[in-house]
Design a protein around this motif. Structure first.
Motif, PDB file in Angstrom:
ATOM      1  N   VAL A   1       0.847  -1.204   0.000  1.00 25.28           N
ATOM      2  CA  VAL A   1       0.000   0.000   0.000  1.00 25.28           C
ATOM      3  C   VAL A   1       0.873   1.242   0.000  1.00 25.28           C
ATOM      4  N   GLU A   2       1.920   1.224   0.844  1.00 23.41           N
ATOM      5  CA  GLU A   2       2.813   2.378   0.939  1.00 23.41           C
ATOM      6  C   GLU A   2       3.538   2.619  -0.380  1.00 23.41           C
ATOM      7  N   LEU A   3       3.940   1.535  -1.031  1.00 22.60           N
ATOM      8  CA  LEU A   3       4.636   1.650  -2.315  1.00 22.60           C
ATOM      9  C   LEU A   3       3.740   2.303  -3.357  1.00 22.60           C
ATOM     10  N   ARG A   4       2.462   1.909  -3.377  1.00 13.01           N
ATOM     11  CA  ARG A   4       1.523   2.499  -4.339  1.00 13.01           C
ATOM     12  C   ARG A   4       1.291   3.977  -4.052  1.00 13.01           C
ATOM     13  N   LEU A   5       1.245   4.329  -2.783  1.00 18.35           N
ATOM     14  CA  LEU A   5       1.085   5.747  -2.427  1.00 18.35           C
ATOM     15  C   LEU A   5       2.311   6.545  -2.866  1.00 18.35           C
ATOM     16  N   GLN A   6       3.495   5.968  -2.678  1.00 19.02           N
ATOM     17  CA  GLN A   6       4.713   6.660  -3.088  1.00 19.02           C
ATOM     18  C   GLN A   6       4.774   6.834  -4.605  1.00 19.02           C
ATOM     19  N   GLU A   7       4.234   5.855  -5.342  1.00 17.24           N
ATOM     20  CA  GLU A   7       4.158   5.986  -6.804  1.00 17.24           C
ATOM     21  C   GLU A   7       3.284   7.169  -7.186  1.00 17.24           C
ATOM     22  N   MET A   8       2.182   7.365  -6.452  1.00 14.15           N
ATOM     23  CA  MET A   8       1.314   8.511  -6.700  1.00 14.15           C
ATOM     24  C   MET A   8       2.049   9.810  -6.408  1.00 14.15           C
ATOM     25  N   VAL A   9       2.832   9.801  -5.324  1.00 13.77           N
ATOM     26  CA  VAL A   9       3.611  10.997  -4.966  1.00 13.77           C
ATOM     27  C   VAL A   9       4.601  11.315  -6.089  1.00 13.77           C
ATOM     28  N   ASN A  10       5.301  10.279  -6.578  1.00 11.83           N
ATOM     29  CA  ASN A  10       6.296  10.487  -7.643  1.00 11.83           C
ATOM     30  C   ASN A  10       5.659  11.018  -8.923  1.00 11.83           C
ATOM     31  N   LYS A  11       4.451  10.521  -9.226  1.00 10.29           N
ATOM     32  CA  LYS A  11       3.762  10.988 -10.431  1.00 10.29           C
ATOM     33  C   LYS A  11       3.376  12.460 -10.321  1.00 10.29           C
ATOM     34  N   ASN A  12       3.200  12.941  -9.112  1.00 10.27           N
ATOM     35  CA  ASN A  12       2.808  14.340  -8.895  1.00 10.27           C
ATOM     36  C   ASN A  12       3.996  15.229  -8.521  1.00 10.27           C
ATOM     37  N   ALA A  13       5.192  14.685  -8.660  1.00 14.34           N
ATOM     38  CA  ALA A  13       6.388  15.493  -8.380  1.00 14.34           C
ATOM     39  C   ALA A  13       6.580  16.528  -9.479  1.00 14.34           C
TER      40      ALA A  13
ATOM     41  N   ASN B   1      22.834  22.952 -19.871  1.00 11.46           N
ATOM     42  CA  ASN B   1      22.057  24.191 -19.785  1.00 11.46           C
ATOM     43  C   ASN B   1      21.344  24.352 -18.452  1.00 11.46           C
ATOM     44  N   ASP B   2      20.943  23.224 -17.857  1.00 16.95           N
ATOM     45  CA  ASP B   2      20.176  23.294 -16.620  1.00 16.95           C
ATOM     46  C   ASP B   2      20.246  21.935 -15.930  1.00 16.95           C
ATOM     47  N   VAL B   3      20.083  21.948 -14.613  1.00 22.11           N
ATOM     48  CA  VAL B   3      19.988  20.721 -13.830  1.00 22.11           C
ATOM     49  C   VAL B   3      18.720  20.805 -12.995  1.00 22.11           C
ATOM     50  N   LYS B   4      17.872  19.798 -13.108  1.00 22.53           N
ATOM     51  CA  LYS B   4      16.597  19.802 -12.393  1.00 22.53           C
ATOM     52  C   LYS B   4      16.497  18.572 -11.495  1.00 22.53           C
ATOM     53  N   VAL B   5      15.878  18.765 -10.345  1.00 22.84           N
ATOM     54  CA  VAL B   5      15.638  17.664  -9.409  1.00 22.84           C
ATOM     55  C   VAL B   5      14.140  17.559  -9.144  1.00 22.84           C
ATOM     56  N   LYS B   6      13.729  16.378  -8.731  1.00 19.83           N
ATOM     57  CA  LYS B   6      12.324  16.170  -8.408  1.00 19.83           C
ATOM     58  C   LYS B   6      12.001  16.770  -7.044  1.00 19.83           C
TER      59      LYS B   6
END
Length: 428
Positions: free
Chosen positions: A138-150, A240-245
């Motif tokens: 369950v926690e892994l699926r929630l973290q996937e949602m978080v990553n998708k909204n990063a 040109n640029d460096v981006k982080v999540k």
């Protein structure tokens, strides 16, 4: 029409097929009317020459092949019904005689479904597949949602690390000469994604915005562009640029902003319910597949090559559809991987043989147990399909051929047969 069995060897049946002269003559007349416009005969307007004149000039057999094509779709199904055989491939025809006395006489050879004795299929021992969902899942699926909204955020004076997105300009050179397709501007490259040539991304790690880097790499031996395959090249790269999540916090606000739920607790409960449903379906599918595999193992079948080849055709067609969704095609895949179409087919042969054997065994069990799909079940399946495609049932029916409906009924019958096997299995 008369059909007489000559011999049956393995999965091949040979029989005589005789069409009386009147019926064949009628087919020859149809062939003449269909083709007479193709003949230029001196003294006649095009398409107006009598049949006897054309036959006199080109031979009386000039319309025979087309006549056979006309009569065969009518008499061949009658013949296989009469002989009670189940062909799986196109027949080969050997014309023995065409005469007024005996009509059309042919020897037909065709591959048929094999006959075999069913092995044990009731009381199959299988283990129940675990379908519990852990808190970690369950926690892994929630973290996937978080990553998708990063969101990606530019960071100044940061050395590139794996997982960062580098925005780069690049140009590739082969012995000092720029090559086609080797240039890009403001390209977003996720470091560690392995989307570029092996070794390319590693050489950007530790670099910062504004730096220019000379990247030395070698194209793979099986690269799709033959002029670059196996070659060492140099890329001039500018950062040109460096981006982080930047990840959002997993809290009530996240639930409100990204889902229909007001609290994280509600979202978590919904994620668990969906995970449990998916896991249950997956476990059931694994169990059903396991039963079918064990039942097939219990039966010896000589799998016909024609059915295997047809199954491989379907698998290759499905692969091509999947590639098209990715903007590719089969030929591009072959070029990228350095394989031939025959190698690709051979890779799928074992799976195709397994699927064909399972299909034959399931059909035999359905026949032995009198399992079939009813009209009510077919209607229910069509209603389900219509709902899926957002169509009216009658419009869906009108779009389907008789062969399509028979295929759907066949799938329903196989599904019911597997249900029967599950009901009669010993699940521990």
């Amino acid at each position: 029409m008369k059909a007489e069995l000559i011999k049956k060897e393995g999965n091949k049946v040979t029989f005589n097929l005789t069409v009386d002269n009147d019926k064949f003559e009628s087919a020859v007349t149809k062939a003449y009317n269909k083709n007479k416009g193709k003949f230029n005969i001196q003294g006649f307007r095009k398409g107006k020459a009598p049949r006897k004149i054309i036959e006199a000039q080109y031979g009386k057999e000039v319309f025979y092949n087309d006549a056979i094509d006309i009569v065969l779709p009518e008499v061949y199904p009658q013949a296989i019904d009469q002989l009670n055989i189940d062909p799986i491939d196109r027949p080969s025809l050997d014309v023995q005689e065409i005469s007024k006395d005996n009509g059309l006489v042919m020897v037909v050879e065709v591959e048929v479904k094999p006959e075999f004795e069913l092995g044990a299929y009731k009381g199959i021992e299988i283990s129940k597949v675990d379908n519990t969902v852990s808190e970690e899942e369950v926690e892994l699926r929630l973290q996937e949602m978080v990553n998708k909204n990063a969101r990606l955020v530019s960071v100044e004076d940061k050395a590139i690390e794996s997982g960062d997105t580098a925005v780069i300009d690049f140009e590739g050179f082969d012995n000092g000469v720029a090559f086609e397709g080797g240039k890009g501007e403001n390209h977003n490259l996720v470091i560690g994604s392995n989307s570029f040539i092996p070794g390319f991304e590693d050489q950007l790690v530790g670099k910062k915005v504004g730096e220019e880097v000379e990247v030395n790499v070698t194209f793979p031996e099986q690269y799709h562009a033959e002029n670059l395959a196996g070659k060492p090249v140099v890329f001039n790269v500018k950062i040109n640029d460096v981006k982080v999540k930047e990840l959002p916090a997993l809290d009530d606000e996240f639930a409100k902003d990204t889902t229909e739920f007001d609290t994280l607790a509600e979202l978590r409960a919904d994620v668990r319910v969906k995970a449990e449903e998916e896991t249950k379906n997956r476990a059931e599918a694994e169990m059903r597949n396991s039963i079918v595999e064990k039942v097939a193992e219990n039966t010896e079948v000589e799998v016909p090559n024609a059915m295997v080849e047809h199954q491989i055709d379907n698998m290759i067609m499905e692969l091509n559809y999947q590639l098209q969704y990715q903007g590719l095609n089969l030929q591009q895949l072959l070029e990228m991987t350095g394989r031939s179409i025959e190698e690709l087919r051979n890779e799928r042969r074992a799976d195709a043989e397994r699927l064909v054997k399972s299909s034959l065994v399931l059909e035999a069990i359905a026949k032995a147990e009198g399992i079939d799909a009813t009209e009510e079940e077919l209607t229910a399946e069509l209603e389900k399909m219509a709902s899926m495609y957002n169509m009216e049932v009658e419009k869906l029916k009108a779009s389907l051929r008789d062969a399509d409906l028979e295929d759907i009924k066949g799938q329903l019958k196989i599904r019911k047969t597997i249900d029967f096997l599950v009901e009669n299995a010993n699940i521990a």
